[in-house]
Enzyme design. Structure first.
Site, PDB file in Angstrom:
ATOM      1  N   ARG A   1       8.470  33.641 -19.496  1.00  0.00           N
ATOM      2  CA  ARG A   1       8.395  32.937 -18.200  1.00  0.00           C
ATOM      3  C   ARG A   1       9.777  32.799 -17.540  1.00  0.00           C
ATOM      4  NH1 ARG A   1       3.616  33.559 -19.327  1.00  0.00           N
ATOM      5  NH2 ARG A   1       1.934  32.142 -18.747  1.00  0.00           N
TER       6      ARG A   1
ATOM      7  N   SER B   1      -0.985  26.899 -15.599  1.00  0.00           N
ATOM      8  CA  SER B   1      -0.255  26.074 -16.572  1.00  0.00           C
ATOM      9  C   SER B   1       0.793  25.247 -15.850  1.00  0.00           C
ATOM     10  CB  SER B   1       0.476  26.950 -17.582  1.00  0.00           C
ATOM     11  OG  SER B   1      -0.419  27.798 -18.231  1.00  0.00           O
TER      12      SER B   1
ATOM     13  N   GLU C   1       6.408  24.236 -16.270  1.00  0.00           N
ATOM     14  CA  GLU C   1       6.506  25.660 -15.997  1.00  0.00           C
ATOM     15  C   GLU C   1       6.585  25.872 -14.486  1.00  0.00           C
ATOM     16  OE1 GLU C   1       4.337  29.013 -14.919  1.00  0.00           O
ATOM     17  OE2 GLU C   1       3.286  28.797 -16.824  1.00  0.00           O
TER      18      GLU C   1
HETATM   19  N1  EPU Z   1      -5.586  24.449 -26.731  1.00  0.00           N
HETATM   20  C1  EPU Z   1      -6.178  23.247 -27.074  1.00  0.00           C
HETATM   21  N2  EPU Z   1      -6.533  22.389 -26.074  1.00  0.00           N
HETATM   22  C2  EPU Z   1      -6.324  22.669 -24.772  1.00  0.00           C
HETATM   23  C3  EPU Z   1      -5.699  23.889 -24.405  1.00  0.00           C
HETATM   24  C4  EPU Z   1      -5.333  24.768 -25.420  1.00  0.00           C
HETATM   25  O1  EPU Z   1      -6.381  22.956 -28.261  1.00  0.00           O
HETATM   26  O2  EPU Z   1      -6.680  21.843 -23.917  1.00  0.00           O
HETATM   27  C5  EPU Z   1      -5.250  25.420 -27.781  1.00  0.00           C
HETATM   28  C6  EPU Z   1      -6.260  26.581 -27.755  1.00  0.00           C
HETATM   29  O3  EPU Z   1      -7.384  26.329 -28.517  1.00  0.00           O
HETATM   30  C7  EPU Z   1      -5.451  27.721 -28.325  1.00  0.00           C
HETATM   31  C8  EPU Z   1      -4.032  27.404 -27.858  1.00  0.00           C
HETATM   32  O4  EPU Z   1      -4.012  26.017 -27.544  1.00  0.00           O
HETATM   33  O5  EPU Z   1      -5.469  27.676 -29.718  1.00  0.00           O
HETATM   34  C9  EPU Z   1      -3.594  28.270 -26.710  1.00  0.00           C
HETATM   35  O6  EPU Z   1      -4.458  28.090 -25.577  1.00  0.00           O
HETATM   36  P1  EPU Z   1      -4.718  29.264 -24.491  1.00  0.00           P
HETATM   37  O7  EPU Z   1      -5.073  30.519 -25.189  1.00  0.00           O
HETATM   38  O8  EPU Z   1      -5.636  28.740 -23.477  1.00  0.00           O
HETATM   39  O9  EPU Z   1      -3.309  29.558 -23.868  1.00  0.00           O
HETATM   40  P2  EPU Z   1      -2.044  28.657 -23.492  1.00  0.00           P
HETATM   41  O10 EPU Z   1      -0.957  28.937 -24.456  1.00  0.00           O
HETATM   42  O11 EPU Z   1      -2.447  27.241 -23.303  1.00  0.00           O
HETATM   43  C10 EPU Z   1      -0.924  30.524 -22.066  1.00  0.00           C
HETATM   44  C11 EPU Z   1      -0.353  30.710 -20.710  1.00  0.00           C
HETATM   45  C12 EPU Z   1      -1.455  30.870 -19.672  1.00  0.00           C
HETATM   46  C13 EPU Z   1      -2.287  32.083 -20.051  1.00  0.00           C
HETATM   47  C14 EPU Z   1      -2.847  31.846 -21.471  1.00  0.00           C
HETATM   48  C15 EPU Z   1      -3.583  33.044 -21.977  1.00  0.00           C
HETATM   49  C16 EPU Z   1       1.763  29.512 -20.720  1.00  0.00           C
HETATM   50  C17 EPU Z   1       2.532  28.333 -20.210  1.00  0.00           C
HETATM   51  N3  EPU Z   1       0.487  29.576 -20.355  1.00  0.00           N
HETATM   52  O12 EPU Z   1      -1.637  29.288 -22.081  1.00  0.00           O
HETATM   53  O13 EPU Z   1      -0.839  31.148 -18.434  1.00  0.00           O
HETATM   54  O14 EPU Z   1      -3.351  32.308 -19.157  1.00  0.00           O
HETATM   55  O15 EPU Z   1      -1.751  31.616 -22.393  1.00  0.00           O
HETATM   56  O16 EPU Z   1      -2.660  34.043 -22.278  1.00  0.00           O
HETATM   57  O17 EPU Z   1       2.350  30.330 -21.408  1.00  0.00           O
HETATM   58  C18 EPU Z   1      -0.091  30.217 -16.383  1.00  0.00           C
HETATM   59  O18 EPU Z   1       1.025  30.616 -16.686  1.00  0.00           O
HETATM   60  O19 EPU Z   1      -0.300  29.586 -15.305  1.00  0.00           O
HETATM   61  C19 EPU Z   1      -1.205  30.446 -17.295  1.00  0.00           C
HETATM   62  C20 EPU Z   1      -2.426  30.012 -17.048  1.00  0.00           C
END
Ligand code: EPU
Length: 363
Positions: A168, A263, A359
């Protein structure tokens, strides 16, 4: 040029922000004219009040009045530059909508952007924060970035290496913060001549290199499971893009319907020691390796465990399907989001001893 212009349609949080000056740029000629515009010059040189706004899907205005000049680059066009048996180089101008560009490349059977389907925003902003999702980052497909310095009118091409991409982050973010720091110090230091200025790069086009044959990235999250559950055993890139879209639609608020910036926080990067302590208490804590010393823990998980998921305060809240996303239900003020942000940061810190950082770009 417009005055006292409403940015309500140009920030996906949907706040009713006004800008003192606003100018859409549709051609290179528009850009050159802007550089001679006295209001623009005054904002640029005197008190650093220029904002280059793209899709507005990663920005939070902390004030309802932006006392400066908002530049809205909106050049359109997609061109194939060259191709060989393996790859195709494509130039895309900054004003193209990112998800439409991804759909275009996927429809041509080109590999590289399928996991980045349906990310809101425009092409010109994609390199700035090195957008990423589902195991892919745009840095892996960017060949070079075309910019024009709004202080001199000179163009400069940044190679992929010169973009200094990381999670990012990129040189463009570094340059924005340098300029801000410089402008702030200049404001207090009368000995520095006004106009001692850093470059102000506007990205007007991005060249991508995409593959004609490639490997699909199915290992992130539940992409593979989703495909299996839908009886897709031999997925195409179209299948992967469709899967990513379906997963996103389940987790993220629909842009234009509920105000958000995806995010709101970055994922937390913590020491191995810290991670092991958390794992003792929560054996199922999700994590991704960063290097030998650090591990990434999803901030969405931390916020969720701290009890914030689905929480609502007046006009704002935490999305009930993904706790990393703060939402504006309409009729609210940016300060409500900022207050909620602080409460969440404090609560996560008190529970886990981890600082989570936004972010979103807070202006
Ligand atoms: N999780 C929870 N509770 C929640 C949200 C997430 O327990 O409310 C856990 C999920 O179960 C999973 C882990 O956290 O084990 C990761 O969650 P997720 O796959 O949804 O991805 P993220 O790390 O929360 C990142 C990016 C997103 C992108 C997703 C998918 C960042 C800051 N965000 O989110 O990007 O879509 O991965 O690759 O790196 C964005 O940048 O605006 C964005 C949406």
């Amino acid at each position: 040029m417009e005055k006292n212009f409403s940015l309500r349609e140009l920030n996906t949080f949907g706040f009713d922000i006004r800008a003192r000056y606003f100018q859409e740029l549709k051609t290179m000629d528009d850009i050159h004219k802007l550089i001679d515009n006295p209001e623009f010059i005054a904002c640029r040189d005197a008190i650093h009040r220029v904002l280059i706004l793209s899709g507005g899907s990663n920005i939070l205005f902390s004030n309802e009045f932006f006392d400066g000049f908002v530049v809205y680059p909106n050049l359109k066009g997609i061109e194939t530059l060259d191709e060989n048996d393996e790859t195709v180089k494509i130039r895309c101008y900054c004003g193209e909508v990112w998800k439409d560009f991804v759909d275009y490349t996927v429809s041509k059977g080109l590999y590289g952007l399928e996991n980045l389907a349906d990310i809101p925003g425009k092409v010109g902003a994609a390199p700035v924060q090195n957008i990423g999702a589902y195991g892919a980052e745009v840095k892996d497909t960017v060949y070079q970035v075309h910019t024009i310095d709004l202080t001199t009118g000179e163009t400069k091409v940044f190679s992929n290496e010169e973009c200094h991409f990381s999670y990012r982050d990129s040189v463009f973010k570094e340059l924005i913060s340098q300029r801000t720091t410089h402008a702030l110090s200049q404001r207090d230091d009368k000995s520095l001549p006004v106009g001692t200025r850093h470059a102000l790069y506007l990205i007007f086009a991005v060249d991508f290199v995409l593959k004609k044959r490639g490997e699909l990235k199915l290992d992130y999250g539940n992409i593979r499971n989703y495909l299996i559950n839908n009886n897709i055993t031999n997925p195409t890139i179209q299948d992967v893009a469709a899967t990513v879209k379906a997963i996103r639609a389940e987790k993220l608020p629909e842009v234009g319907v509920v105000g958000s910036v995806g995010s709101f926080f970055q994922n937390a990067i913590v020491s191995i020691d810290k991670y092991l302590k958390i794992k003792e208490l929560y054996p199922n804590v999700p994590s991704y390796p960063v290097d030998n010393n650090f591990i990434k823990i999803p901030s969405g998980w931390l916020i969720d465990r701290a009890g914030w998921k689905g929480h609502r305060e007046n006009h704002v809240g935490v999305w009930d399907k993904q706790a990393l996303v703060l939402v504006h239900y309409g009729g609210g003020k940016p300060q409500e989001i900022l207050d909620l942000m602080k409460k969440i940061q404090e609560s996560v810190y008190n529970k886990f001893g981890i600082e989570i950082n936004p972010e979103v770009n807070i202006i």
